[in-house]
Design a protein around this motif. Structure first.
Motif, PDB file in Angstrom:
ATOM      1  N   ILE A 199     -35.742   1.226   2.585  1.00 56.50           N
ATOM      2  CA  ILE A 199     -36.913   0.274   2.506  1.00 56.50           C
ATOM      3  C   ILE A 199     -36.877  -0.073   1.052  1.00 56.50           C
ATOM      4  CG2 ILE A 199     -39.343   0.833   2.570  1.00 56.50           C
ATOM      5  CD1 ILE A 199     -39.039   2.919   4.653  1.00 56.50           C
ATOM      6  N   ASP A 200     -36.856   0.501   0.079  1.00 53.92           N
ATOM      7  CA  ASP A 200     -36.760   0.182  -1.612  1.00 53.92           C
ATOM      8  C   ASP A 200     -36.207  -1.032  -1.719  1.00 53.92           C
ATOM      9  OD1 ASP A 200     -38.791   2.272  -1.782  1.00 53.92           O
ATOM     10  OD2 ASP A 200     -37.278   3.686  -2.737  1.00 53.92           O
ATOM     11  N   SER A 201     -34.672  -0.867  -0.992  1.00 60.13           N
ATOM     12  CA  SER A 201     -33.850  -2.093  -1.158  1.00 60.13           C
ATOM     13  C   SER A 201     -34.433  -3.387  -0.797  1.00 60.13           C
ATOM     14  CB  SER A 201     -32.656  -1.734  -0.600  1.00 60.13           C
ATOM     15  OG  SER A 201     -31.531  -2.733  -0.802  1.00 60.13           O
ATOM     16  N   ILE A 202     -34.902  -3.275   0.438  1.00 56.16           N
ATOM     17  CA  ILE A 202     -35.484  -4.660   1.078  1.00 56.16           C
ATOM     18  C   ILE A 202     -36.838  -5.093   0.326  1.00 56.16           C
ATOM     19  CG2 ILE A 202     -36.639  -5.134   3.239  1.00 56.16           C
ATOM     20  CD1 ILE A 202     -34.751  -3.353   4.749  1.00 56.16           C
ATOM     21  N   LEU A 203     -37.722  -4.003   0.052  1.00 54.48           N
ATOM     22  CA  LEU A 203     -38.881  -4.421  -0.793  1.00 54.48           C
ATOM     23  C   LEU A 203     -38.434  -5.039  -2.043  1.00 54.48           C
ATOM     24  CD1 LEU A 203     -41.191  -1.459  -0.108  1.00 54.48           C
ATOM     25  CD2 LEU A 203     -41.353  -3.952   0.864  1.00 54.48           C
ATOM     26  N   GLY A 204     -37.434  -4.644  -2.672  1.00 54.13           N
ATOM     27  CA  GLY A 204     -36.970  -5.026  -3.903  1.00 54.13           C
ATOM     28  C   GLY A 204     -36.383  -6.597  -3.820  1.00 54.13           C
ATOM     29  N   LYS A 205     -35.980  -7.032  -2.767  1.00 57.22           N
ATOM     30  CA  LYS A 205     -35.546  -8.311  -2.607  1.00 57.22           C
ATOM     31  C   LYS A 205     -36.616  -9.279  -2.169  1.00 57.22           C
ATOM     32  CE  LYS A 205     -31.085  -6.686  -1.311  1.00 57.22           C
ATOM     33  NZ  LYS A 205     -29.947  -6.518  -0.074  1.00 57.22           N
ATOM     34  N   LEU A 206     -37.765  -8.827  -1.761  1.00 53.10           N
ATOM     35  CA  LEU A 206     -38.788  -9.762  -1.369  1.00 53.10           C
ATOM     36  C   LEU A 206     -39.956 -10.111  -2.383  1.00 53.10           C
ATOM     37  CD1 LEU A 206     -39.845  -7.752   2.054  1.00 53.10           C
ATOM     38  CD2 LEU A 206     -38.223  -9.755   1.721  1.00 53.10           C
TER      39      LEU A 206
END
Length: 159
Positions: free
Chosen positions: A80-87
């Motif tokens: 989740i953190d990885s995806i949010l970090g790219k948004l």
């Protein structure tokens, strides 16, 4: 060789296949003598550049949308953190929600999917073993046991 308008239109209606694209890249790199580790590196970079985060950001930047719902099974906080970090979430409110089911209900739902041929049977045990992992996520939890899709959607809408 020049293509007719009909040939071009036919090409545009073909379904895009990311897997076919990856296959072409692998074949071309193998033909050029690249090693497996280099091919994997290129494929990972390709995935990073053209992954769903790129698409999600396009939705987030589009003023035609008031809400964007991204639904994916994520059982680990680093995912989740990885995806949010790219948004680019600077101008939006993010609400992370986990839809939770107990083992009995999860088995029942997944068994129906297996019987309908939309999931492989091994998904049941893999999913059951991950149930406790959802409790550790930094998300809003919604219990889906004994609820219809409409009831769950209404709960999400109220958040």
């Amino acid at each position: 060789m020049e293509k007719s308008l009909q040939e071009i239109q036919d090409m545009l209606t073909d379904k895009w296949s990311n897997n076919a694209c990856r296959g072409y890249i692998i074949k071309a790199m193998e033909s050029c003598g690249y090693k497996s580790k280099d091919i994997r590196k290129v494929l990972m970079e390709l995935y990073e550049v053209f992954d769903f985060c790129y698409l999600l950001n396009n939705f987030l930047h589009c003023s035609a949308y008031e809400n964007v719902i991204f639904c994916w099974v994520m059982h680990q906080q680093p995912i989740i953190d990885s995806i949010l970090g790219k948004l680019d979430t600077q101008n939006c409110e993010v609400k992370c929600i986990s839809l939770i089911a107990d083992e009995t209900h999860l088995r029942k739902r997944l068994t129906k999917d297996v019987e309908r041929g939309i999931r492989a049977e091994d998904v049941i045990e893999r999913s059951v073993t991950r149930i406790p992992m959802y409790q550790t996520l930094n998300t809003i939890k919604i219990d889906t046991n004994e609820k219809t899709v409409a009831m769950i959607a209404n709960e999400i809408e109220q958040i």
